[in-house]
Design a protein around this motif. Sequence first.
Motif, PDB file in Angstrom:
ATOM      1  N   GLU A 175       0.836  -1.204   0.000  1.00  0.00           N
ATOM      2  CA  GLU A 175       0.000   0.000   0.000  1.00  0.00           C
ATOM      3  C   GLU A 175       0.871   1.254   0.000  1.00  0.00           C
ATOM      4  O   GLU A 175       0.575   2.231  -0.698  1.00  0.00           O
TER       5      GLU A 175
ATOM      6  N   ARG B  62       2.279   1.778  -3.501  1.00  0.00           N
ATOM      7  CA  ARG B  62       1.279   2.320  -4.426  1.00  0.00           C
ATOM      8  C   ARG B  62       1.019   3.805  -4.164  1.00  0.00           C
ATOM      9  O   ARG B  62       0.868   4.591  -5.093  1.00  0.00           O
TER      10      ARG B  62
ATOM     11  N   HIS C 203       0.460  -9.113  -5.440  1.00  0.00           N
ATOM     12  CA  HIS C 203       0.451  -7.678  -5.122  1.00  0.00           C
ATOM     13  C   HIS C 203      -0.056  -6.829  -6.280  1.00  0.00           C
ATOM     14  O   HIS C 203      -0.657  -5.780  -6.071  1.00  0.00           O
TER      15      HIS C 203
ATOM     16  N   GLN D 229      -2.518  -7.322  -8.116  1.00  0.00           N
ATOM     17  CA  GLN D 229      -3.972  -7.299  -8.210  1.00  0.00           C
ATOM     18  C   GLN D 229      -4.576  -6.009  -7.653  1.00  0.00           C
ATOM     19  O   GLN D 229      -5.710  -5.664  -7.975  1.00  0.00           O
ATOM     20  N   GLU D 230      -3.823  -5.311  -6.802  1.00  0.00           N
ATOM     21  CA  GLU D 230      -4.287  -4.043  -6.241  1.00  0.00           C
ATOM     22  C   GLU D 230      -3.838  -2.844  -7.079  1.00  0.00           C
ATOM     23  O   GLU D 230      -4.141  -1.705  -6.721  1.00  0.00           O
TER      24      GLU D 230
ATOM     25  N   GLU E   3      -3.874   0.011  -9.730  1.00  0.00           N
ATOM     26  CA  GLU E   3      -4.876   0.804 -10.449  1.00  0.00           C
ATOM     27  C   GLU E   3      -4.192   1.348 -11.703  1.00  0.00           C
ATOM     28  O   GLU E   3      -3.623   2.427 -11.710  1.00  0.00           O
TER      29      GLU E   3
END
Length: 296
Positions: free
Chosen positions: A61, A64, A120, A122-123, A125
Amino acid sequence: MRNDPFGQSRGQAPRRRGVGNLRWLILLGFLVYGGCYYFSNRTQDPYTGETVLIDGSIGHEQERAMGLQAYQEILSQERPLPKSDRTAQQVTEIARRLIEKVPEITAELAAEHGMPAPDHWQEFEWDVNVIPSEQANAFCLPGGKMAVYTGLFPVARTEDALAVVMGHEIAHALLRHGAQRMSQQKLAQIGQMAGAASGMDPQQQQMVMAAMGYGYLLPYARSHETQADEVGLMLAAAACYDPNEAIGLWQRMGESSGGQAPPEFSSTHPNPGTRIQNLQALMPKAMEYRQKFCRM
């Protein structure tokens, strides 16, 4: 000069042996800390099977979020083409085809190394923009934010070659090279603190850091490029692009630099000749991936 009863000459400061010993203890402490940091944060990368350094405190997170912040800053300074622009639509379609193959290629490469597929990505954007610029460049940040500079088009020439470059950039994000670089920087900072604590003067510290750069950081950066070349080539091949276009692409990249590229040992990137040799060696595997995963 007359000696005093304790055997010290008058006018001489007493020798401070404890200071030197303390510096060595501090240096040893930093070295132990650096070693513990290095060995406790090593992990095996499922895409390559290699052991890499990723700080366990760097979460997906956080990566990202940092990628998104950097992306927004870049787009605020360099205005991209409208999404409706024909060139932007072409790049968007290439990105779509490459991203569509991420699940299969991730699973395939991980299986080759006997490891479970990472998830990882898959998250992510995903987003891609085209930025008007003379730079022959592209990037994909952690989290899937991408951009292609228009200066890359005259060098790439074909959609296949452009797909190879974009696949390479996507691979950097999949391989978590940003987190790896952050971890390397932290290790380098530990080395700097150790040098300062040991009493090294700035010139000595600079020499040690230069040696660390040439011996560890630069080769590590070049290995990132080689890894991204392989994973990106497999992505492009699976997405039905011709991987052979990678050879001409890097030949043109070398020509566009005018032979002014630095020697490989002092560069973060392999020189074009080394890169082409590596890609040629990978071509049979890439063609196998194309045959297996291309379904157009």
